[in-house]
Design a protein around this motif. Structure first.
Motif, PDB file in Angstrom:
ATOM      1  N   LYS A 151      -7.636  -5.648  10.101  1.00 28.31           N
ATOM      2  CA  LYS A 151      -7.290  -4.434  11.074  1.00 28.31           C
ATOM      3  C   LYS A 151      -6.225  -3.715  10.546  1.00 28.31           C
ATOM      4  N   THR A 152      -5.260  -4.514  10.142  1.00 25.60           N
ATOM      5  CA  THR A 152      -3.824  -3.761   9.826  1.00 25.60           C
ATOM      6  C   THR A 152      -4.130  -2.834   8.505  1.00 25.60           C
ATOM      7  N   TYR A 153      -4.728  -3.173   7.728  1.00 31.39           N
ATOM      8  CA  TYR A 153      -4.851  -2.421   6.458  1.00 31.39           C
ATOM      9  C   TYR A 153      -6.474  -1.480   6.592  1.00 31.39           C
ATOM     10  N   ASP A 154      -7.200  -1.766   7.673  1.00 32.05           N
ATOM     11  CA  ASP A 154      -8.400  -0.964   8.034  1.00 32.05           C
ATOM     12  C   ASP A 154      -9.592  -1.059   6.780  1.00 32.05           C
ATOM     13  N   VAL A 155      -9.647  -2.556   6.825  1.00 34.82           N
ATOM     14  CA  VAL A 155     -10.548  -3.228   5.579  1.00 34.82           C
ATOM     15  C   VAL A 155     -11.559  -3.781   6.308  1.00 34.82           C
ATOM     16  N   VAL A 156     -11.809  -3.705   7.745  1.00 39.46           N
ATOM     17  CA  VAL A 156     -12.794  -4.557   8.399  1.00 39.46           C
ATOM     18  C   VAL A 156     -14.144  -3.875   8.127  1.00 39.46           C
ATOM     19  N   GLY A 157     -14.774  -4.942   7.566  1.00 40.21           N
ATOM     20  CA  GLY A 157     -16.441  -4.700   7.422  1.00 40.21           C
ATOM     21  C   GLY A 157     -16.474  -4.722   5.825  1.00 40.21           C
ATOM     22  N   ASP A 159     -16.456  -6.572   2.050  1.00 43.63           N
ATOM     23  CA  ASP A 159     -16.354  -7.840   1.403  1.00 43.63           C
ATOM     24  C   ASP A 159     -15.112  -8.064   0.576  1.00 43.63           C
ATOM     25  N   ALA A 160     -14.980  -9.481   0.560  1.00 43.43           N
ATOM     26  CA  ALA A 160     -13.601  -9.766   0.151  1.00 43.43           C
ATOM     27  C   ALA A 160     -13.480  -9.811  -1.070  1.00 43.43           C
ATOM     28  N   ASN A 161     -14.587  -9.639  -1.742  1.00 44.53           N
ATOM     29  CA  ASN A 161     -14.386  -9.369  -3.298  1.00 44.53           C
ATOM     30  C   ASN A 161     -14.330  -7.999  -3.743  1.00 44.53           C
ATOM     31  N   THR A 162     -14.085  -7.013  -2.623  1.00 45.74           N
ATOM     32  CA  THR A 162     -14.069  -5.774  -2.857  1.00 45.74           C
ATOM     33  C   THR A 162     -12.518  -5.268  -3.534  1.00 45.74           C
ATOM     34  N   ASP A 163     -12.497  -4.545  -4.373  1.00 44.83           N
ATOM     35  CA  ASP A 163     -11.395  -3.900  -4.907  1.00 44.83           C
ATOM     36  C   ASP A 163     -11.270  -2.464  -4.081  1.00 44.83           C
ATOM     37  N   HIS A 164     -10.488  -2.440  -3.061  1.00 45.38           N
ATOM     38  CA  HIS A 164     -10.627  -1.316  -2.343  1.00 45.38           C
ATOM     39  C   HIS A 164      -9.514  -0.221  -2.667  1.00 45.38           C
ATOM     40  N   ASP A 165      -8.622  -0.422  -3.399  1.00 45.45           N
ATOM     41  CA  ASP A 165      -7.661   0.611  -3.756  1.00 45.45           C
ATOM     42  C   ASP A 165      -7.713   0.898  -5.340  1.00 45.45           C
ATOM     43  N   PHE A 169      -7.712  -5.794  -8.159  1.00 40.33           N
ATOM     44  CA  PHE A 169      -7.359  -6.879  -7.626  1.00 40.33           C
ATOM     45  C   PHE A 169      -8.471  -6.795  -6.070  1.00 40.33           C
ATOM     46  N   THR A 170      -8.933  -7.857  -5.794  1.00 36.10           N
ATOM     47  CA  THR A 170      -9.773  -7.937  -4.883  1.00 36.10           C
ATOM     48  C   THR A 170      -9.082  -8.210  -3.690  1.00 36.10           C
ATOM     49  N   LEU A 171      -9.666  -7.816  -2.359  1.00 36.85           N
ATOM     50  CA  LEU A 171      -9.114  -7.923  -0.971  1.00 36.85           C
ATOM     51  C   LEU A 171      -8.482  -9.589  -1.041  1.00 36.85           C
ATOM     52  N   LEU A 172      -9.475 -10.333  -1.488  1.00 37.25           N
ATOM     53  CA  LEU A 172      -8.808 -11.901  -1.475  1.00 37.25           C
ATOM     54  C   LEU A 172      -7.840 -11.995  -2.064  1.00 37.25           C
ATOM     55  N   LYS A 180      -0.473  -5.121  -0.774  1.00 34.71           N
ATOM     56  CA  LYS A 180      -1.443  -4.332   0.157  1.00 34.71           C
ATOM     57  C   LYS A 180      -2.597  -4.000  -0.489  1.00 34.71           C
ATOM     58  N   PRO A 181      -3.817  -4.005   0.212  1.00 30.34           N
ATOM     59  CA  PRO A 181      -5.102  -3.621  -0.378  1.00 30.34           C
ATOM     60  C   PRO A 181      -5.542  -2.209  -0.296  1.00 30.34           C
ATOM     61  N   ASN A 182      -4.442  -1.376   0.344  1.00 25.41           N
ATOM     62  CA  ASN A 182      -4.763   0.148   0.234  1.00 25.41           C
ATOM     63  C   ASN A 182      -3.848   0.714  -0.301  1.00 25.41           C
ATOM     64  N   ASP A 183      -3.037   0.163  -1.348  1.00 24.69           N
ATOM     65  CA  ASP A 183      -2.101   0.534  -2.125  1.00 24.69           C
ATOM     66  C   ASP A 183      -2.184   0.360  -3.568  1.00 24.69           C
ATOM     67  N   ALA A 184      -2.562   1.239  -4.503  1.00 22.96           N
ATOM     68  CA  ALA A 184      -2.784   0.758  -5.798  1.00 22.96           C
ATOM     69  C   ALA A 184      -1.404   0.503  -6.643  1.00 22.96           C
ATOM     70  N   THR A 185      -0.143   1.010  -6.066  1.00 23.27           N
ATOM     71  CA  THR A 185       0.841   0.212  -6.601  1.00 23.27           C
ATOM     72  C   THR A 185       1.401  -1.115  -6.256  1.00 23.27           C
TER      73      THR A 185
END
Length: 310
Positions: A151-157, A159-165, A169-172, A180-185
């Motif tokens: 919820k903190t990083y707005d990645v609900v829903g 998959d743990a293996n998603t590279d969001h940013d 690197f995956t969420l896991l 931070k999964p929403n910061d590419a740096t």
């Protein structure tokens, strides 16, 4: 990559101590204490938290930083083992616990220890506030990532293996590597070794008289993993009772026996490893203790370790 175990984050103003994360709950402990020279004061903190708040995320503190006063925080688990020893001598700061944090169970406690080493005056006044920040320990997507983090990083829903940013690197990996999964740096600060098996324990003390069996029941409720992988019985007794025994039977939430045999102390199997893990929502353990030594009231400290897997 660097692998810090503890981060200490300075703050510039008192207003910075406000909790801006709506997915964390704060357990506050305020202290106003006169401490005489050479005196040590131990302040116990017992956590009384909802069942979904077992994830210690950060511990913040601020105090008036009296001269030569030592301040430390020790955290103990239900078995009275010290799991953290933190320095709170600086006037202000926040400790961020390295992930993954084990899901905390009941009977965890903290001790705030203060020692006045200033012998130039009779006493000092300590004014401080300690904030234990807890997050939701449930896993809403059933992927081992706690609710507060997603919820903190707005990645609900996701998959743990998603590279969001898009930083490879995956969420896991980001969660277990403290990034931070929403910061590419922002990259994991170490190469995480991820093991999803969870070991949970339950125990009790049983007192038995000569020839009279005594039965007690304990329960273990798993968090994410719902399949029992192995079981272990540990017993300590304070009396030299002859022909003694402690027997453990195992059931699920519907009182169905999940292991056709039993574990027995001292002459029997003390552990079992399942070829096929058994799924349970709740593990119920029936413990029966008895002995045949006259004039002895024997005590048996029993503990069950259960390993749960996916």
């Amino acid at each position: 990559m660097k692998k810090p175990l503890l981060l200490v984050l300075p703050f510039l103003s008192l207003s910075a101590f406000a909790n801006t994360n709506p997915h964390l709950d704060i357990y506050n402990k305020s202290i106003s204490q006169t401490i005489y020279k050479g005196q040590r004061v131990n302040i116990p903190v017992k956590f009384n938290l909802p069942t979904d708040r077992r994830h210690l995320v950060t511990l913040g503190f601020d105090n008036n930083e009296p001269r030569a006063v030592d301040c430390k925080i020790e955290i103990y688990n239900a078995a009275n083992q010290r799991v953290h020893n933190l320095d709170c001598r600086p006037g202000r700061g926040e400790h961020a616990f390295e992930t993954p944090i084990a899901y905390w169970q009941d009977n965890y406690r903290a001790i705030i220890s203060l020692y006045n080493a200033d012998f130039t005056q009779g006493s000092q006044r300590f004014e401080g506030n300690f904030r234990f920040n807890y997050g939701e320990s449930t896993s809403i997507d059933n992927d081992h990532l706690p609710t507060w983090w997603k919820k903190t990083y707005d990645v609900v829903g996701l998959d743990a293996n998603t590279d969001h940013d898009g930083d490879n690197f995956t969420l896991l990996q980001e969660y277990y590597g403290n990034s931070k999964p929403n910061d590419a740096t922002s990259f994991p600060d170490h190469d995480p070794v991820i093991d999803f098996d969870e070991t949970l324990s339950a125990g009790t003390s049983i007192y038995a008289r000569f020839g009279t069996p005594v039965t007690k029941t304990v329960e273990i409720t798993p968090y994410n993993n719902k399949k029992v992988k192995s079981l272990e019985l540990i017993v300590e007794t304070t009396a030299n009772a002859r022909n003694q025994s402690v027997v453990a039977f195992f059931y699920n939430e519907n009182n169905e026996q999940i292991y056709p045999s039993y574990l027995k102390y001292p002459s029997g199997n003390l552990s079992v490893f399942f070829d096929q893990p058994v799924e349970v929502q709740k593990l119920k353990i029936k413990l029966t203790a008895k002995h045949f030594s006259s004039n002895i009231h024997a005590r048996y400290d029993t503990k069950i370790n259960a390993v749960f897997t996916e």
